[in-house]
Design a protein around this motif. Structure first.
Motif, short mmCIF file in Angstrom:
data_model
loop_
_atom_site.label_atom_id
_atom_site.label_comp_id
_atom_site.label_asym_id
_atom_site.label_seq_id
_atom_site.Cartn_x
_atom_site.Cartn_y
_atom_site.Cartn_z
N GLU A 198 0.83 -1.19 0.00
CA GLU A 198 0.00 0.00 0.00
C GLU A 198 0.88 1.25 0.00
O GLU A 198 2.11 1.19 0.01
CB GLU A 198 -0.91 -0.02 1.23
N THR A 199 0.24 2.41 0.01
CA THR A 199 0.98 3.66 0.11
C THR A 199 1.62 3.77 1.48
O THR A 199 1.24 3.07 2.44
CB THR A 199 0.05 4.86 -0.10
N LEU A 200 2.58 4.65 1.59
CA LEU A 200 3.25 4.85 2.88
C LEU A 200 2.26 5.27 3.95
O LEU A 200 2.34 4.81 5.10
CB LEU A 200 4.36 5.89 2.73
N ALA A 201 1.31 6.13 3.60
CA ALA A 201 0.32 6.58 4.58
C ALA A 201 -0.55 5.42 5.04
O ALA A 201 -0.86 5.28 6.23
CB ALA A 201 -0.54 7.69 3.99
N ALA A 277 -5.33 2.55 -5.67
CA ALA A 277 -5.29 2.60 -7.14
C ALA A 277 -6.18 3.70 -7.69
O ALA A 277 -5.89 4.28 -8.74
CB ALA A 277 -5.69 1.24 -7.71
N ALA A 278 -7.27 3.98 -7.00
CA ALA A 278 -8.19 5.03 -7.45
C ALA A 278 -7.53 6.41 -7.44
O ALA A 278 -7.99 7.33 -8.13
CB ALA A 278 -9.44 5.04 -6.58
N LYS A 279 -6.45 6.54 -6.69
CA LYS A 279 -5.74 7.83 -6.62
C LYS A 279 -4.73 7.99 -7.75
O LYS A 279 -4.17 9.07 -7.93
CB LYS A 279 -5.04 7.96 -5.27
N ASP A 284 3.31 7.80 -4.30
CA ASP A 284 4.55 7.96 -3.55
C ASP A 284 5.72 8.09 -4.53
O ASP A 284 5.58 8.72 -5.57
CB ASP A 284 4.74 6.81 -2.56
N LYS A 285 6.86 7.52 -4.20
CA LYS A 285 8.00 7.63 -5.11
C LYS A 285 7.81 6.84 -6.39
O LYS A 285 8.06 7.32 -7.48
CB LYS A 285 9.28 7.15 -4.41
N ARG A 286 7.35 5.59 -6.25
CA ARG A 286 7.29 4.72 -7.42
C ARG A 286 6.38 3.51 -7.20
O ARG A 286 6.61 2.43 -7.74
CB ARG A 286 8.68 4.28 -7.85
N LEU A 287 5.36 3.67 -6.36
CA LEU A 287 4.39 2.60 -6.16
C LEU A 287 3.45 2.56 -7.37
O LEU A 287 2.83 3.55 -7.72
CB LEU A 287 3.59 2.84 -4.88
N GLN A 310 16.80 2.47 -7.31
CA GLN A 310 15.61 3.25 -7.01
C GLN A 310 14.59 2.44 -6.22
O GLN A 310 13.98 2.94 -5.27
CB GLN A 310 14.99 3.76 -8.31
N VAL A 311 14.41 1.19 -6.60
CA VAL A 311 13.46 0.35 -5.88
C VAL A 311 13.94 0.07 -4.47
O VAL A 311 13.16 0.10 -3.50
CB VAL A 311 13.22 -0.96 -6.67
N ALA A 312 15.24 -0.19 -4.30
CA ALA A 312 15.79 -0.41 -2.96
C ALA A 312 15.58 0.82 -2.09
O ALA A 312 15.22 0.71 -0.91
CB ALA A 312 17.27 -0.76 -3.05
N ASP A 313 15.79 2.00 -2.66
CA ASP A 313 15.57 3.25 -1.91
C ASP A 313 14.12 3.38 -1.48
O ASP A 313 13.83 3.77 -0.34
CB ASP A 313 15.98 4.44 -2.79
N ALA A 314 13.18 3.04 -2.37
CA ALA A 314 11.76 3.12 -2.02
C ALA A 314 11.40 2.10 -0.94
O ALA A 314 10.57 2.37 -0.07
CB ALA A 314 10.90 2.90 -3.27
#
Length: 362
Positions: A198-201, A277-279, A284-287, A310-314
């Motif tokens: 999910e998103t970070l939030a 997904a509706a958003k 976020d960075k790359r979700l 980039q994925v590791a950073d996320a």
């Protein structure tokens, strides 16, 4: 803090974007997947449970004979096997594999899926049954003397198992479920609470909910996040690959007469993914939510897209929230498992080793 990596082994080759290949139970494919995950540095693999597929506990026994280090997270639906018997089955697996067993408790969010195997309980009742099931399983694993138990769903008298898990105090209990009925049971029993990507939030909110439920029992579980990384040498190439995966998924579902929009999933986890997904397709960075939107988010279907760095950073953003286990699987299962082992897992482990300890649950 150490990071745990979990892979995924289906019973045959295929994914949302790849048509099934081979027989419904393909030992050669599963053995290749197990060896690839072990060589790639995964800690364990998830073996799934479906109402129309092969039996995963027996599969774990077989795959244990072709690996030496890889552990097995076996999905299990309470209600079809008596808890005392299930406890002995998992303890036997743990002994036969030298301490490489874990149980992933899937109570079951879709009534139709459960009814195919004859379970007609309502979802909230299923979680109440899971609570009793895990009470008994844990006692069967740890009790040094016969015990009695009387609940709404289970009653045992003089229960005892001579075979105990090799792991102490018991086999790890992974737990999935995001509904209001699921969270108290997760707080009471989960050693590792598993949620989808999910998103970070959303993840921050869910970790707080489960952490608060666990604190009522004096417990502090670990947390697992499931993702579908899409890697390439450049960010542009990774997003191009994600678009191709999305298009192939759309084509396969259309060919099979499956819907690609207007989904109304019955379980809370899928509802949360669809709300994300509706958003938008990129959050976020790359979700990436493209496949989740097409499929109705019926399983682990959101990804992180980019270069391995980039994925590791996320992934570290989730780690900083308190996630220390990542279940990662690809849309090209065998090739992606090997790529994760080469390109992603070492990076994440290196970044985590530099980080301060994650925040405590709750």
């Amino acid at each position: 803090m150490d990071v745990e990596f979990i892979g995924f082994i289906g019973f045959q080759d295929g994914s949302e974007s790849r048509p099934p290949a081979g027989p419904p139970l393909d030992p050669a494919y599963m053995e290749a997947m197990a060896r690839a995950h072990e060589a790639g540095g995964f800690d364990r693999v998830l073996l799934p449970v479906y109402s129309n597929a092969a039996e995963d506990l027996l599969t774990a026994v077989h795959l244990g004979t072709v690996t030496t280090r890889l552990s097995f997270m076996v999905a299990h639906r309470p209600g079809f096997t008596a808890p005392t018997l299930a406890a002995r089955q998992f303890a036997t697996l743990d002994q036969l594999t030298g301490g490489r067993a874990a149980i992933h408790v899937i109570t079951g969010g879709a009534d139709a899926e459960m009814q195919r195997d004859g379970d007609f309980l309502a979802k909230d009742d299923r979680y109440a049954r899971t609570d009793e099931f895990l009470d008994i399983v844990r006692r069967e694993w740890t009790s040094e003397a016969p015990f009695d138990y009387e609940g709404r769903f289970y009653r045992v008298k003089g229960a005892f198992s001579a075979v105990k898990p090799r792991q102490k105090p018991h086999i790890p209990i992974y737990f999935g479920g995001a509904s209001d009925a699921a969270i108290p049971v997760a707080g009471k029993h989960a050693d590792i609470y598993a949620l989808w990507g999910e998103t970070l939030a959303q993840v921050r909110e869910q970790l707080a909910r489960v952490g608060a439920a666990a604190a009522r029992h004096g417990r502090s579980p670990r947390f697992s996040l499931s993702l579908r990384p899409v890697l390439a040498a450049t960010e542009e190439a990774a997003w191009k690959r994600a678009a191709e995966i999305e298009e192939r998924t759309r084509e396969l579902r259309s060919r099979a007469g499956l819907r690609t929009e207007g989904h109304a999933p019955p379980n809370a986890g899928a509802q949360r993914l669809l709300a994300a997904a509706a958003k938008g397709a990129r959050l976020d960075k790359r979700l990436w939510t493209g496949v989740a939107a097409l499929t109705g988010a019926t399983g682990n279907s959101t990804g992180l897209v980019g270069t391995p760095e980039q994925v590791a950073d996320a992934m570290m953003d989730y780690y900083d929230l308190g996630v220390t286990t990542f279940l990662i699987r690809g849309f090209d299962p065998l090739d992606d498992a090997a790529a994760y082992g080469r390109e992603l897992i070492p990076l994440v482990r290196e970044l985590a080793a530099r980080r301060p300890p994650t925040r405590a649950a709750g």
